[in-house]
Scaffold this active site. Structure first.
Site, PDB file in Angstrom:
ATOM      1  N   ASP A  63      16.570  21.862   5.411  1.00 27.47           N
ATOM      2  CA  ASP A  63      15.501  22.674   6.027  1.00 27.47           C
ATOM      3  C   ASP A  63      14.137  22.145   5.604  1.00 27.47           C
ATOM      4  OD1 ASP A  63      16.095  23.520   3.433  1.00 27.47           O
ATOM      5  OD2 ASP A  63      15.614  25.621   3.824  1.00 27.47           O
ATOM      6  N   LYS A 106      22.483  20.781   2.388  1.00 32.80           N
ATOM      7  CA  LYS A 106      22.156  22.156   1.961  1.00 32.80           C
ATOM      8  C   LYS A 106      23.055  22.522   0.797  1.00 32.80           C
ATOM      9  CE  LYS A 106      20.205  25.403   3.685  1.00 32.80           C
ATOM     10  NZ  LYS A 106      19.004  26.092   3.153  1.00 32.80           N
ATOM     11  N   TYR A 108      31.340  19.394  13.724  1.00 29.42           N
ATOM     12  CA  TYR A 108      31.673  18.991  15.090  1.00 29.42           C
ATOM     13  C   TYR A 108      33.181  18.909  15.303  1.00 29.42           C
ATOM     14  CZ  TYR A 108      27.037  17.836  16.890  1.00 29.42           C
ATOM     15  OH  TYR A 108      25.761  17.901  17.367  1.00 29.42           O
ATOM     16  N   ASP A 115      16.342  15.088  16.811  1.00 29.37           N
ATOM     17  CA  ASP A 115      15.515  15.596  17.914  1.00 29.37           C
ATOM     18  C   ASP A 115      14.077  15.836  17.442  1.00 29.37           C
ATOM     19  OD1 ASP A 115      17.607  15.615  19.768  1.00 29.37           O
ATOM     20  OD2 ASP A 115      17.055  17.583  20.560  1.00 29.37           O
ATOM     21  N   ASP A 152      21.930  15.791  14.049  1.00 30.97           N
ATOM     22  CA  ASP A 152      21.662  16.125  15.453  1.00 30.97           C
ATOM     23  C   ASP A 152      20.285  16.780  15.572  1.00 30.97           C
ATOM     24  OD1 ASP A 152      22.243  16.582  18.225  1.00 30.97           O
ATOM     25  OD2 ASP A 152      22.701  18.667  17.716  1.00 30.97           O
TER      26      ASP A 152
HETATM   27  C1  IPM Z   1      23.376  14.017  20.641  1.00 27.84           C
HETATM   28  C2  IPM Z   1      23.760  15.107  21.593  1.00 27.84           C
HETATM   29  C3  IPM Z   1      25.247  15.409  21.462  1.00 27.84           C
HETATM   30  C4  IPM Z   1      25.487  15.918  20.059  1.00 27.84           C
HETATM   31  C5  IPM Z   1      25.812  16.379  22.508  1.00 27.84           C
HETATM   32  C6  IPM Z   1      25.556  15.893  23.915  1.00 27.84           C
HETATM   33  C7  IPM Z   1      27.278  16.654  22.301  1.00 27.84           C
HETATM   34  O1  IPM Z   1      22.966  16.224  21.387  1.00 27.84           O
HETATM   35  O2  IPM Z   1      23.958  12.926  20.744  1.00 27.84           O
HETATM   36  O3  IPM Z   1      22.495  14.237  19.821  1.00 27.84           O
HETATM   37  O4  IPM Z   1      25.329  17.107  19.758  1.00 27.84           O
HETATM   38  O5  IPM Z   1      25.844  15.092  19.217  1.00 27.84           O
HETATM   39 MG    MG Z   2      21.427  15.944  19.955  1.00 20.62          MG
END
Ligand code: IPM
Ligand code: MG
Length: 370
Positions: free
Chosen positions: A226, A193, A142, A254, A250
């Protein structure tokens, strides 16, 4: 009564809608004399770009650093797709994370019993799920330099992102994970990884060293990132705490979010290092869901992740753990009563909007405080 200073940054998309529900809860607690809050509001993301040309201003960053906790909605949307990369809405959030030193991102994925059927996975896989992803938040790809697109002599372009981790960065996030595991089921799974990345090799080495030196009582396993993604949808309850880098965190968070029923359910806390003299730490709380431009402005968004983020702020920054418990219990009650926004509604059942969902949580909270 102590007055807690909060900075509310609703941001874009559904951010302002879910932030309103949190303000209602804060107003209520203040009115009832349960806790004192001073809430400042400010702009971030696209809203800040529209007002000032920048996704976050120096003044806002200073205000965030001074607050006891920052409550963040979400940023981004198609309206700002053509803004220069350095000034895009997301850059506002990334700057806040970096400038406030918020290296530890805690993303708990808990499947409320009432929501086990809302997950895209089978009930028995997710029922009772309680995992915590500890994501490193101020390093890795990042922020690594160089980060650029250059045009080669041939006319081709070359894009570069740089994954960087130092021993110190890995050490401090590993300690956060081990500490938290001790208060839970005492197991840490470290995902990287190392089979293809040097940063993964160092990650593995440092986590192992921290474990052997100071946390040998905690169970530690190493897992390739993975494989971790696959295991999360195969048998998620094998995990307790997962510690991982910024990018893998990240993605894995999700995935974990969907296990709980909806991305609209997941709160998060981003914490800085504790000041050894004052015990104070910078902190920002935000729902894991994004700005959801597809449903923004329609009053459909699920406010639970934002409300859960407020509960985390109470627990980790404000010393209001008991109220946090009650607030989380209020959300659970409402879900069990079948009050649901569209993202988690039962098939064929009527879904409520953002305001009704917030009102229902507030009513359940009020009842529990009587
Ligand atoms: C998160 C989001 C952010 C990230 C974006 C909005 C920059 O996806 O907080 O997970 O990638 O960290
Ligand atoms: Mg995210």
């Amino acid at each position: 009564m102590t007055t807690h200073n909060l900075l509310l940054l609703p941001g874009d998309g559904i951010g302002p809608e879910v932030a309103r529900e949190v303000e209602k809860i804060l107003d209520f607690l203040r009115r009832e004399g349960v806790a004192g809050f001073e809430v400042e509001r400010d702009l971030v993301g696209g809203a800040a770009i529209d007002a000032s040309g920048r996704p976050v201003t120096d003044e806002t960053v200073a205000r965030a650093a001074a607050a006891d906790a920052v409550l963040f909605g979400s940023v981004g949307g198609p309206k700002w797709d053509r803004v220069r990369y350095e000034l895009r809405p997301e850059a506002g959030l990334l700057r806040l994370r970096k400038d406030l030193g918020l290296f530890a991102n805690l993303r708990p994925a808990i499947c409320f019993p009432a929501l086990a059927d809302s997950s895209s996975l089978k009930r028995d896989l997710v029922e009772g799920l309680d995992i915590l992803i500890v994501r490193e938040l101020t390093g890795g790809v990042y922020f690594g330099e160089p980060k650029e697109i250059v045009t080669l002599e041939s006319g081709d372009k070359r894009a570069v992102d740089t994954q960087i981790y130092t021993t110190g960065e890995i050490d401090r996030i590993a300690r956060v994970a081990f500490d938290l595991a001790r208060k839970r089921r005492n197991k840490v799974s470290s995902a990287e990884k190392r089979n293809v990345m040097k940063s993964g090799v160092l990650w593995h080495e440092v986590v192992s060293r921290v474990h052997a030196a100071d946390f040998a009582d905690v169970e530690l396993e190493h897992v390739l990132a993975d494989n971790c993604a696959m295991q999360l949808v195969r048998r998620p309850k094998q995990y307790d705490v997962i510690v991982t880098d910024n990018l893998f965190g990240d993605i894995l968070s999700d995935v974990a979010a969907m296990l709980t029923g909806s991305l609209g359910m997941l709160p998060s806390a981003s914490l800085g290092a504790e000041d050894p003299t004052t015990g104070r730490r910078a902190a920002l709380y935000e729902p894991v869901h994004g700005s959801a431009p597809d449903i923004a402005g329609q009053g459909l968004a699920n406010p639970c992740a934002m409300i859960g983020s407020l509960a985390m702020a109470m627990r980790y920054s404000l010393g209001l753990g008991e109220i946090a418990d009650k607030l989380e219990a209020a959300v659970a009650t409402v879900l069990a009563d079948g009050v649901r926004t569209a993202d988690i509604a039962r098939r064929g059942a009527n879904a409520v909007g953002t305001t009704e969902m917030g009102d229902a949580v507030l009513a359940a909270l009020r009842a529990s405080l009587r």
